[in-house]
Structure formats: structure tokens, C-alpha cells
Motif scaffolding. Structure first.
Motif, PDB file in Angstrom:
ATOM      1  N   TYR A  30       0.845  -1.188   0.000  1.00  0.00           N
ATOM      2  CA  TYR A  30       0.000   0.000   0.000  1.00  0.00           C
ATOM      3  C   TYR A  30       0.884   1.241   0.000  1.00  0.00           C
ATOM      4  CZ  TYR A  30      -3.596  -3.225   1.719  1.00  0.00           C
ATOM      5  OH  TYR A  30      -4.470  -4.271   1.868  1.00  0.00           O
ATOM      6  N   PHE A  31       0.322   2.347  -0.471  1.00  0.00           N
ATOM      7  CA  PHE A  31       0.932   3.659  -0.278  1.00  0.00           C
ATOM      8  C   PHE A  31       0.215   4.276   0.906  1.00  0.00           C
ATOM      9  CE2 PHE A  31       0.729   8.260  -0.803  1.00  0.00           C
ATOM     10  CZ  PHE A  31       2.087   8.553  -0.768  1.00  0.00           C
ATOM     11  N   ILE A  32       0.985   4.698   1.903  1.00  0.00           N
ATOM     12  CA  ILE A  32       0.416   5.303   3.100  1.00  0.00           C
ATOM     13  C   ILE A  32       0.912   6.739   3.180  1.00  0.00           C
ATOM     14  CG2 ILE A  32       2.223   4.520   4.677  1.00  0.00           C
ATOM     15  CD1 ILE A  32      -0.181   3.814   6.585  1.00  0.00           C
ATOM     16  N   ASP A  33       0.031   7.646   3.595  1.00  0.00           N
ATOM     17  CA  ASP A  33       0.322   9.073   3.501  1.00  0.00           C
ATOM     18  C   ASP A  33       0.186   9.778   4.844  1.00  0.00           C
ATOM     19  OD1 ASP A  33       0.809  11.596   2.566  1.00  0.00           O
ATOM     20  OD2 ASP A  33      -0.942  11.706   1.264  1.00  0.00           O
ATOM     21  N   GLY A  34       1.192   9.578   5.715  1.00  0.00           N
ATOM     22  CA  GLY A  34       1.240  10.305   6.975  1.00  0.00           C
ATOM     23  C   GLY A  34       0.221   9.854   7.994  1.00  0.00           C
ATOM     24  N   GLY A  35       0.337  10.393   9.202  1.00  0.00           N
ATOM     25  CA  GLY A  35      -0.587  10.088  10.277  1.00  0.00           C
ATOM     26  C   GLY A  35       0.147   9.634  11.517  1.00  0.00           C
ATOM     27  N   PHE A  36      -0.466   8.703  12.245  1.00  0.00           N
ATOM     28  CA  PHE A  36       0.098   8.220  13.502  1.00  0.00           C
ATOM     29  C   PHE A  36      -0.071   6.717  13.621  1.00  0.00           C
ATOM     30  CE2 PHE A  36      -0.940  12.631  14.106  1.00  0.00           C
ATOM     31  CZ  PHE A  36       0.208  13.108  14.710  1.00  0.00           C
ATOM     32  N   SER A  37       0.848   6.076  14.358  1.00  0.00           N
ATOM     33  CA  SER A  37       0.775   4.642  14.614  1.00  0.00           C
ATOM     34  C   SER A  37       0.817   4.399  16.114  1.00  0.00           C
ATOM     35  CB  SER A  37       1.941   3.914  13.940  1.00  0.00           C
ATOM     36  OG  SER A  37       3.172   4.328  14.506  1.00  0.00           O
ATOM     37  N   GLN A  38       0.172   3.302  16.522  1.00  0.00           N
ATOM     38  CA  GLN A  38       0.207   2.904  17.921  1.00  0.00           C
ATOM     39  C   GLN A  38       0.180   1.386  17.991  1.00  0.00           C
ATOM     40  OE1 GLN A  38      -3.309   3.721  20.227  1.00  0.00           O
ATOM     41  NE2 GLN A  38      -2.254   3.401  22.161  1.00  0.00           N
ATOM     42  N   ARG A  54       7.066  10.937  -5.688  1.00  0.00           N
ATOM     43  CA  ARG A  54       8.084   9.941  -6.062  1.00  0.00           C
ATOM     44  C   ARG A  54       7.856   8.616  -5.338  1.00  0.00           C
ATOM     45  NH1 ARG A  54      11.763  14.523  -5.670  1.00  0.00           N
ATOM     46  NH2 ARG A  54      12.312  15.119  -7.795  1.00  0.00           N
ATOM     47  N   ARG A  55       7.545   8.695  -4.052  1.00  0.00           N
ATOM     48  CA  ARG A  55       7.324   7.469  -3.275  1.00  0.00           C
ATOM     49  C   ARG A  55       6.060   6.752  -3.725  1.00  0.00           C
ATOM     50  NH1 ARG A  55      10.025   7.883   2.473  1.00  0.00           N
ATOM     51  NH2 ARG A  55      11.611   9.434   2.014  1.00  0.00           N
ATOM     52  N   LYS A  56       5.025   7.520  -4.069  1.00  0.00           N
ATOM     53  CA  LYS A  56       3.804   6.910  -4.574  1.00  0.00           C
ATOM     54  C   LYS A  56       4.080   6.186  -5.881  1.00  0.00           C
ATOM     55  CE  LYS A  56      -0.320   9.038  -4.515  1.00  0.00           C
ATOM     56  NZ  LYS A  56      -1.406   9.917  -4.981  1.00  0.00           N
ATOM     57  N   LEU A  57       4.856   6.819  -6.767  1.00  0.00           N
ATOM     58  CA  LEU A  57       5.231   6.182  -8.030  1.00  0.00           C
ATOM     59  C   LEU A  57       6.038   4.907  -7.796  1.00  0.00           C
ATOM     60  CD1 LEU A  57       6.219   9.070 -10.450  1.00  0.00           C
ATOM     61  CD2 LEU A  57       4.565   7.246 -10.874  1.00  0.00           C
ATOM     62  N   ALA A  58       6.951   4.951  -6.839  1.00  0.00           N
ATOM     63  CA  ALA A  58       7.766   3.779  -6.535  1.00  0.00           C
ATOM     64  C   ALA A  58       6.896   2.616  -6.068  1.00  0.00           C
ATOM     65  CB  ALA A  58       8.808   4.112  -5.473  1.00  0.00           C
ATOM     66  N   VAL A  59       5.892   2.885  -5.242  1.00  0.00           N
ATOM     67  CA  VAL A  59       4.980   1.832  -4.785  1.00  0.00           C
ATOM     68  C   VAL A  59       4.184   1.286  -5.967  1.00  0.00           C
ATOM     69  CG1 VAL A  59       2.948   1.350  -3.361  1.00  0.00           C
ATOM     70  CG2 VAL A  59       4.821   2.704  -2.425  1.00  0.00           C
ATOM     71  N   ALA A  60       3.729   2.156  -6.852  1.00  0.00           N
ATOM     72  CA  ALA A  60       2.930   1.722  -7.999  1.00  0.00           C
ATOM     73  C   ALA A  60       3.755   0.878  -8.967  1.00  0.00           C
ATOM     74  CB  ALA A  60       2.379   2.940  -8.744  1.00  0.00           C
ATOM     75  N   ARG A  61       5.031   1.152  -9.091  1.00  0.00           N
ATOM     76  CA  ARG A  61       5.883   0.447 -10.067  1.00  0.00           C
ATOM     77  C   ARG A  61       6.397  -0.890  -9.578  1.00  0.00           C
ATOM     78  NH1 ARG A  61       9.089   5.901 -11.873  1.00  0.00           N
ATOM     79  NH2 ARG A  61       7.543   6.587 -13.404  1.00  0.00           N
TER      80      ARG A  61
END
Length: 131
Positions: A62-70, A123-130
Motif C-alpha cells: 500500500y501507499f500510506i500518507d502520513g498520520g500516527f501509529s500505535q 516519487r514514493r507513490k510512483l515507486a509503490v505503484a511500479r
């Protein structure tokens, strides 16, 4: 090994994932992290980039776009503004996002920072898609 790790991914629109997994790797704002069952409690700020989920059904990206983890009590919760399965990313649209960010005029420091962040995200989104 003990019980699996429960992964919960929440976006503003929906609970995207809520399932047991073997492992998860995802971007924090300062680098990648991998989480396995039995992880001690953790809170972190998400970055943007590839999230890899391994479960009994195989590996998904998946492409993930910021936020928080717990991590707490065997549950990994990710609160993110966007989470897109790699196969659902429109590569042409991601390339257009990168071109737009690259060609955008930036005069102030904050505009330059914003442009650089948008370029890196695209760029990171493109890398995940490729992959």
C-alpha cells in the motif's frame, strides 16, 4: 509463535483494514519500521511511502500518507489521511502529481518546503505503484 498481530488501518472515510497479520512494515517520519507480533507498546508519527502487510493470504503493498501509529496489547493501529493499495494507484496521475510539484514556482521557504515534500510524496507513490 503466539497470537498474530491485529492490524487496524483507519482513514477519515473508513476503517480500511482490520485483520490479523504476521508482520507489517511502514514508513515513520524518520525511517522504516517493521512490526511483529509481541511488539512492546509504541507510538509513532507516520511518514509517507510503502506499507507492506504479510498475512496468511500473502503479501500486499500500500501507499500510506502520513498520520500516527500505535502498538498496544497486540493491536497495531494506523491513523492516516490516505492508504491506497499499490494495484489501485493510477501511475499516470502520480506522474502528473510529480510534474506539477516539480514545476510549481516557490519563492518563500515554506513554499519551497511544501514543493519538496510534494515531490518526495509523489516519487514514493510512483515507486509503490511500479513495484
Amino acid at each position: 509463535m503466539g497470537s498474530p498481530l491485529q492490524l487496524v488501518v483507519i482513514t477519515p472515510e473508513t476503517t480500511l483494514l482490520d485483520e490479523p497479520v504476521s508482520s507489517v512494515s511502514f514508513p515513520l517520519f524518520d525511517g522504516q519500521i517493521g512490526i511483529l507480533p509481541g511488539r512492546t507498546p509504541l507510538v509513532g508519527r507516520l511518514g509517507y511511502g510503502e506499507m507492506k502487510v504479510v498475512s496468511v493470504s500473502g503479501e500486499r503493498k500500500y501507499f500510506i500518507d502520513g498520520g500516527f501509529s500505535q502498538v498496544s496489547g497486540g493491536v497495531l493501529t494506523l491513523l492516516t489521511s490516505r492508504c491506497i493499495e499499490a494495484s489501485a494507484i493510477d501511475q499516470s496521475a502520480a506522474e502528473l502529481e510529480l510534474r506539477d510539484a516539480t514545476s510549481r514556482h516557490a519563492a518563500s521557504d515554506s513554499e519551497i518546503d511544501s514543493r519538496m515534500t510534494d515531490q518526495d510524496r509523489a516519487r514514493r507513490k510512483l515507486a509503490v505503484a511500479r513495484r
